[in-house]
Motif scaffolding. Sequence first.
Motif, short mmCIF file in Angstrom:
data_model
loop_
_atom_site.label_atom_id
_atom_site.label_comp_id
_atom_site.label_asym_id
_atom_site.label_seq_id
_atom_site.Cartn_x
_atom_site.Cartn_y
_atom_site.Cartn_z
N HIS A 196 13.38 -14.95 4.24
CA HIS A 196 13.05 -15.93 5.27
C HIS A 196 11.54 -15.91 5.49
CE1 HIS A 196 13.69 -18.57 8.70
NE2 HIS A 196 12.71 -17.90 9.27
N GLY A 197 10.93 -17.08 5.40
CA GLY A 197 9.48 -17.17 5.53
C GLY A 197 8.74 -16.99 4.22
N CYS A 217 14.16 -19.96 3.58
CA CYS A 217 14.67 -19.96 4.96
C CYS A 217 16.12 -19.49 4.93
CB CYS A 217 14.60 -21.37 5.55
SG CYS A 217 15.20 -21.53 7.25
N GLU A 237 10.06 -23.37 12.84
CA GLU A 237 8.78 -22.92 12.31
C GLU A 237 8.66 -23.21 10.81
OE1 GLU A 237 6.04 -18.84 12.16
OE2 GLU A 237 8.13 -18.75 12.83
N VAL A 238 9.73 -22.89 10.05
CA VAL A 238 9.68 -23.12 8.62
C VAL A 238 9.63 -24.61 8.30
CG1 VAL A 238 10.92 -22.84 6.43
CG2 VAL A 238 10.84 -20.95 8.06
#
Length: 256
Positions: A196-197, A217, A237-238
């Motif tokens: 994630h990220g 993600c 955010e992603v």
Amino acid sequence: MFSTSNYPVSAAAEARTLTDLDTRLVDCRACPRLVAWREETAVAKRAAFRDWEYWGRPVPGFGPSDAALVITGLAPAAHGANRTGRMFTGDPSGDLLFATLHELNLASLPTATHRDDGLELHGVRVTAPVHCAPPANLPTTGERDTCRPWSAREWELLRPTARSVVVLGGFGWQATLPALRQAGWNVPRPRPAFGHGARTTLEPTDGATAALSVFGCYHVSRRNVSTGRLTPAMLREVLAEAARTAGLPVARPGAG
């Protein structure tokens, strides 16, 4: 009737537009186990949807043909997109996704229920590396690879405008990177790891198009959301960063 794995290879290669590709895709019968499952589910149905006429076919991606941002997951859900005929709709996995896209001004509606609900995506296309609903939501690696020609051709047709992709989940990450390589982007060896990220930039092999930014993600599955592994803020955010990277205008949370 198409019954062998040769159909995706030949039919995808002949498609000249995304509309043409999607039309060919819905006729695919290359994976016997998936064909049997999607059609059995469409007949048996779920009690809550007994009045629905299930789609029961491969589910194409949707969104504008000049999308700058692409979101890709795993596969249609048996009583979600296999019922509605549109990726991520009719299933809890899509609830958070479309609500967040709407919040960011990337979707016209915060909910998605069926093909004719009026939802429009702004600069975004939603798709998956496997287009038929699999038993237990888990396609085999063979089924994934058989479906890859559809995904690779979709990416080839999106190359002129695609600038970023958000990959939901590790399976999608593993399936998408080979398709991107086949479609004309350089993918490093060893492949970038999912997380994630995670973010990696892929350069085109021929220099004819721009680089593609790939974002990892956690999948928007009910399990991930209910356990807090993926929160609305994390997804927002992603998606916002990927949209900005793609050059799309993004609304601030709470704006308007």
